[in-house]
Write an enzyme that holds these catalytic residues in place. Structure first.
Site, PDB file in Angstrom:
ATOM      1  N   HIS A  78      -0.347  -1.265  -6.526  1.00  0.00           N
ATOM      2  CA  HIS A  78       0.001  -0.012  -7.206  1.00  0.00           C
ATOM      3  C   HIS A  78       0.482   1.020  -6.201  1.00  0.00           C
ATOM      4  O   HIS A  78       0.157   0.929  -5.013  1.00  0.00           O
ATOM      5  CB  HIS A  78      -1.244   0.543  -7.909  1.00  0.00           C
ATOM      6  CG  HIS A  78      -2.376   0.770  -6.948  1.00  0.00           C
ATOM      7  ND1 HIS A  78      -3.383  -0.153  -6.759  1.00  0.00           N
ATOM      8  CD2 HIS A  78      -2.645   1.779  -6.086  1.00  0.00           C
ATOM      9  CE1 HIS A  78      -4.214   0.287  -5.839  1.00  0.00           C
ATOM     10  NE2 HIS A  78      -3.790   1.463  -5.388  1.00  0.00           N
ATOM     11  N   HIS A  89       3.258   4.883  -1.102  1.00  0.00           N
ATOM     12  CA  HIS A  89       2.878   3.654  -0.411  1.00  0.00           C
ATOM     13  C   HIS A  89       2.130   2.720  -1.341  1.00  0.00           C
ATOM     14  O   HIS A  89       1.449   3.167  -2.263  1.00  0.00           O
ATOM     15  CB  HIS A  89       1.993   3.980   0.805  1.00  0.00           C
ATOM     16  CG  HIS A  89       0.638   4.455   0.420  1.00  0.00           C
ATOM     17  ND1 HIS A  89       0.384   5.763   0.043  1.00  0.00           N
ATOM     18  CD2 HIS A  89      -0.538   3.793   0.305  1.00  0.00           C
ATOM     19  CE1 HIS A  89      -0.895   5.870  -0.268  1.00  0.00           C
ATOM     20  NE2 HIS A  89      -1.480   4.690  -0.124  1.00  0.00           N
TER      21      HIS A  89
END
Ligand code: 3AM
EC number: 3.1.4.58
Length: 190
Positions: A42, A126
């Site tokens: 995710h 990220h």
């Protein structure tokens, strides 16, 4: 429950990255890292921490509104980076400006729902691939190996609320389990 808002990459993008990660795991030092599971990959937008059950409906309503105010946007997995010697991550390319705005909206939604959010210093898109175990591993060769990585683009069209189940007793090597508990579609363009 422990919650965070996130953008989840589609299966095709996860598969491309998983192939790349298989290569990374051949590099020296790879065994000294705790690799995350592709099923839980995710892009965190806003970390909320422990949220009381009764706050979830209000939070969900706010997140639905945040999603509605966001237009669908293109994103692709691109290159990588690290947070010191603690975490290795895959980066993104595409409309990072919209991703960033979405992160701000998710943060604002949580605050309005009464959640005490940490002041965050800048948002770095990220997707965490690995974290170091006790002994530090030099992550630079892993970042260098990710340098040329470019996944296919997809259109981000929804915002997810994810619950993190921490491993019992903090057993070394065990990872949290992630469960999507809510998902809201973006509104139309404009
Ligand atoms: O998977 P990533 O790296 O995007 O690092 C945690 C993880 O992010 C982060 O929230 C995500 C789901 O657990 N996280 C955990 N504790 C945190 C904290 N106190 C945190 N982020 C900010 N503050």
């Amino acid at each position: 429950m422990r919650l965070f808002a996130a953008v989840l990459p589609p299966a095709v993008a996860v598969d491309e990255l998983a192939a790349e990660v298989r290569e990374l795991k051949q590099l020296p030092g790879a065994d000294g890292l705790r690799w995350t599971e592709p099923a839980g990959w995710h892009f965190t937008l806003a970390f909320m921490g422990e949220v009381p059950e009764e706050t979830v409906p209000g939070l969900s309503e706010r997140l639905a509104r945040a999603a509605h105010r966001t237009e669908p946007f293109p994103l692709a997995l691109h290159g990588g980076g690290r947070f010191g010697d603690r975490a290795l991550w895959a980066g993104a390319s595409g409309r990072l400006d919209v991703l960033r705005r979405l992160a701000e909206r998710a943060d604002a939604a949580a605050r309005k729902a009464g959640i005490d959010m940490d002041r965050h210093r800048g948002y770095t898109p990220h997707l965490t691939l690995a974290r170091s175990r006790a002994a530090a591993v030099d992550l630079r060769p892993f970042v260098a190996a990710l340098d040329g990585f470019e996944g296919g683009p997809w259109t981000v069209g929804e915002l997810s609320l994810v619950r993190s189940h921490l491993p019992r007793g903090g057993i070394t090597g065990q990872r949290p389990r992630y469960e999507e508990v809510g998902r809201w579609p973006f509104g139309g363009a404009g």
